[in-house]
Design an enzyme around this catalytic site. Sequence first.
Site, mmCIF file in Angstrom:
data_model
loop_
_atom_site.group_PDB
_atom_site.id
_atom_site.type_symbol
_atom_site.label_atom_id
_atom_site.label_comp_id
_atom_site.label_asym_id
_atom_site.label_seq_id
_atom_site.Cartn_x
_atom_site.Cartn_y
_atom_site.Cartn_z
ATOM 1 N N GLY A 11 -4.194 -11.969 -2.520
ATOM 2 C CA GLY A 11 -5.374 -11.667 -3.345
ATOM 3 C C GLY A 11 -4.977 -10.892 -4.586
ATOM 4 O O GLY A 11 -4.151 -9.984 -4.508
ATOM 5 N N ARG A 72 -1.665 -18.251 -2.141
ATOM 6 C CA ARG A 72 -1.247 -18.105 -0.745
ATOM 7 C C ARG A 72 -0.471 -19.368 -0.393
ATOM 8 O O ARG A 72 -0.757 -20.440 -0.930
ATOM 9 C CB ARG A 72 -2.478 -17.927 0.154
ATOM 10 C CG ARG A 72 -3.226 -16.640 -0.179
ATOM 11 C CD ARG A 72 -4.221 -16.255 0.887
ATOM 12 N NE ARG A 72 -4.540 -14.840 0.765
ATOM 13 C CZ ARG A 72 -5.583 -14.367 0.072
ATOM 14 N NH1 ARG A 72 -6.398 -15.181 -0.548
ATOM 15 N NH2 ARG A 72 -5.803 -13.073 0.009
ATOM 16 N N ASP A 103 -0.212 -6.846 2.504
ATOM 17 C CA ASP A 103 0.725 -6.797 3.636
ATOM 18 C C ASP A 103 1.234 -8.176 4.048
ATOM 19 O O ASP A 103 2.347 -8.296 4.555
ATOM 20 C CB ASP A 103 0.151 -6.007 4.822
ATOM 21 C CG ASP A 103 -1.173 -6.543 5.303
ATOM 22 O OD1 ASP A 103 -1.693 -7.501 4.703
ATOM 23 O OD2 ASP A 103 -1.681 -6.014 6.311
ATOM 24 N N THR A 125 -3.588 -4.427 -3.993
ATOM 25 C CA THR A 125 -4.769 -4.937 -3.295
ATOM 26 C C THR A 125 -5.931 -3.969 -3.481
ATOM 27 O O THR A 125 -5.726 -2.756 -3.410
ATOM 28 C CB THR A 125 -4.504 -5.149 -1.783
ATOM 29 O OG1 THR A 125 -5.774 -5.259 -1.109
ATOM 30 C CG2 THR A 125 -3.748 -4.007 -1.142
ATOM 31 N N ASP A 127 -8.175 -3.521 -1.441
ATOM 32 C CA ASP A 127 -8.659 -3.063 -0.129
ATOM 33 C C ASP A 127 -8.104 -1.692 0.269
ATOM 34 O O ASP A 127 -8.653 -1.036 1.149
ATOM 35 C CB ASP A 127 -8.269 -4.077 0.959
ATOM 36 C CG ASP A 127 -8.737 -5.481 0.624
ATOM 37 O OD1 ASP A 127 -9.783 -5.594 -0.040
ATOM 38 O OD2 ASP A 127 -8.063 -6.460 1.011
ATOM 39 N N ASP A 129 -5.604 -1.068 2.022
ATOM 40 C CA ASP A 129 -5.341 -1.113 3.465
ATOM 41 C C ASP A 129 -3.848 -1.129 3.805
ATOM 42 O O ASP A 129 -3.422 -1.795 4.739
ATOM 43 C CB ASP A 129 -6.038 -2.346 4.082
ATOM 44 C CG ASP A 129 -5.571 -3.653 3.442
ATOM 45 O OD1 ASP A 129 -4.883 -3.601 2.396
ATOM 46 O OD2 ASP A 129 -5.899 -4.722 3.977
ATOM 47 N N ARG A 171 -11.924 -6.386 2.999
ATOM 48 C CA ARG A 171 -11.440 -7.104 4.210
ATOM 49 C C ARG A 171 -11.751 -6.273 5.442
ATOM 50 O O ARG A 171 -12.867 -5.817 5.623
ATOM 51 C CB ARG A 171 -9.951 -7.422 4.080
ATOM 52 C CG ARG A 171 -9.693 -8.644 3.241
ATOM 53 C CD ARG A 171 -8.456 -9.392 3.670
ATOM 54 N NE ARG A 171 -7.257 -8.608 3.435
ATOM 55 C CZ ARG A 171 -6.042 -9.106 3.440
ATOM 56 N NH1 ARG A 171 -5.844 -10.391 3.655
ATOM 57 N NH2 ARG A 171 -4.996 -8.336 3.227
HETATM 58 P P1 ADP Z 1 -1.900 -10.455 0.977
HETATM 59 O O1 ADP Z 1 -0.509 -10.379 0.460
HETATM 60 O O2 ADP Z 1 -2.917 -10.118 -0.063
HETATM 61 O O3 ADP Z 1 -2.071 -9.698 2.279
HETATM 62 P P2 ADP Z 1 -1.802 -12.961 2.486
HETATM 63 O O4 ADP Z 1 -1.919 -12.331 3.827
HETATM 64 O O5 ADP Z 1 -2.576 -14.223 2.262
HETATM 65 O O6 ADP Z 1 -2.212 -11.993 1.289
HETATM 66 O O7 ADP Z 1 -0.252 -13.279 2.247
HETATM 67 C C1 ADP Z 1 0.201 -13.860 1.041
HETATM 68 C C2 ADP Z 1 1.313 -14.836 1.330
HETATM 69 O O8 ADP Z 1 2.425 -14.140 1.922
HETATM 70 C C3 ADP Z 1 0.985 -15.925 2.337
HETATM 71 O O9 ADP Z 1 0.282 -17.004 1.776
HETATM 72 C C4 ADP Z 1 2.373 -16.346 2.799
HETATM 73 O O10 ADP Z 1 2.976 -17.224 1.889
HETATM 74 C C5 ADP Z 1 3.117 -15.028 2.807
HETATM 75 N N1 ADP Z 1 3.109 -14.500 4.180
HETATM 76 C C6 ADP Z 1 2.070 -13.948 4.842
HETATM 77 N N2 ADP Z 1 2.393 -13.615 6.109
HETATM 78 C C7 ADP Z 1 3.680 -14.008 6.263
HETATM 79 C C8 ADP Z 1 4.610 -13.961 7.358
HETATM 80 N N3 ADP Z 1 4.270 -13.473 8.545
HETATM 81 N N4 ADP Z 1 5.848 -14.449 7.139
HETATM 82 C C9 ADP Z 1 6.196 -14.947 5.935
HETATM 83 N N5 ADP Z 1 5.365 -15.024 4.883
HETATM 84 C C10 ADP Z 1 4.136 -14.574 5.033
#
Ligand code: ADP
Length: 320
Positions: A11, A72, A103, A125, A127, A129, A171
Amino acid sequence: MKTIGVLTSGGDAPGMNAAIRAVVRTGCENGMKVFGINRGYNGLMENDMYEMNLRSVSDIINRGGTILYSARSERFKTEEGMQAAIRVCRERGIDGLVVIGGDGSFRGARDLSLHGVPCVAIPGTIDNDIGCCDKTIGYDTAMNTVVEMVDRIRDTTESHDRCAVVEVMGRGAGYLVLNAGIACGATSILLPEIPFDFERDVIERMKRTQRSNKVHFVVMVSEAIGGVAEMAKRIQKETGVESRATVLGHVQRGGRPTAADRILASNMGFHAVQLLMQGIGNRVVAVQQEKILDFDIYEALKMTKTIDLGLYDMAMQISI
Ligand code: ADP
């Protein structure tokens, strides 16, 4: 390290551009080649990047969103995706990466670091968080946006003796709704970390304030709880106060970053490149008590922070 990349992932958040600017300028000023990678991990796997220079990041410190775009990527979570990203790093000679995101993005940065591409993550972010970090990039701007929007809604609730039930982002976390709720003087604040009884914490509070002649109300609700339309109907039925629901939505994710977010992002971007310059990867940059620090990504992902219950109690005592 001679060549680094920077990407924004997950995000978006206001202030990400200020972080990109700091990364690019610090890298260039220290003789590094800096690649700006488009659309997060997608751009990395697809080799969608360009070399940036001091002027590539002119006039962006004041802009919301991210000039590198964000995305993402499910593919990046697969072994095939990871191998593609590593291959591109080798081809481009990328020795280290700065990943700006939440995260989820940190998990990707940790995996890449474990596969031999040192990454430093920066928390971006709205959030707020991230366990290891007092404040994330974008949180202050989003909080100010919520306050500005709710102030506007409040004007019309005053004119019509209404109740506004407002859904706020965050979130699964209640930092944004709690602190914006305090700043807006919301009669009730509902957040996921604190169990609530709608009758006691909303209806009864409103009735109590009605007895002291209060005639307009703001109730702020975390998106993790949701259901503001139904809440507005119930409030109207049980209190007789005409009620309207508003979902603030993505207005909270955009806009000019506040001074606090620009400064935080600049400090974090600078610190991230300092780490890479020393050959250090697998770290998350954080701020605690106004100090910029960094943590092992694996350790950082295990860290939690909790909502200040005292803050909630204070809000409930003074917003009556
Ligand atoms: P944010 O970074 O805002 O928390 P996301 O949770 O959607 O957003 O994560 C962003 C991107 O990071 C995901 O689309 C994916 O490509 C990568 N990612 C998320 N979780 C994992 C994971 N467990 N292992 C590897 N890459 C990950």
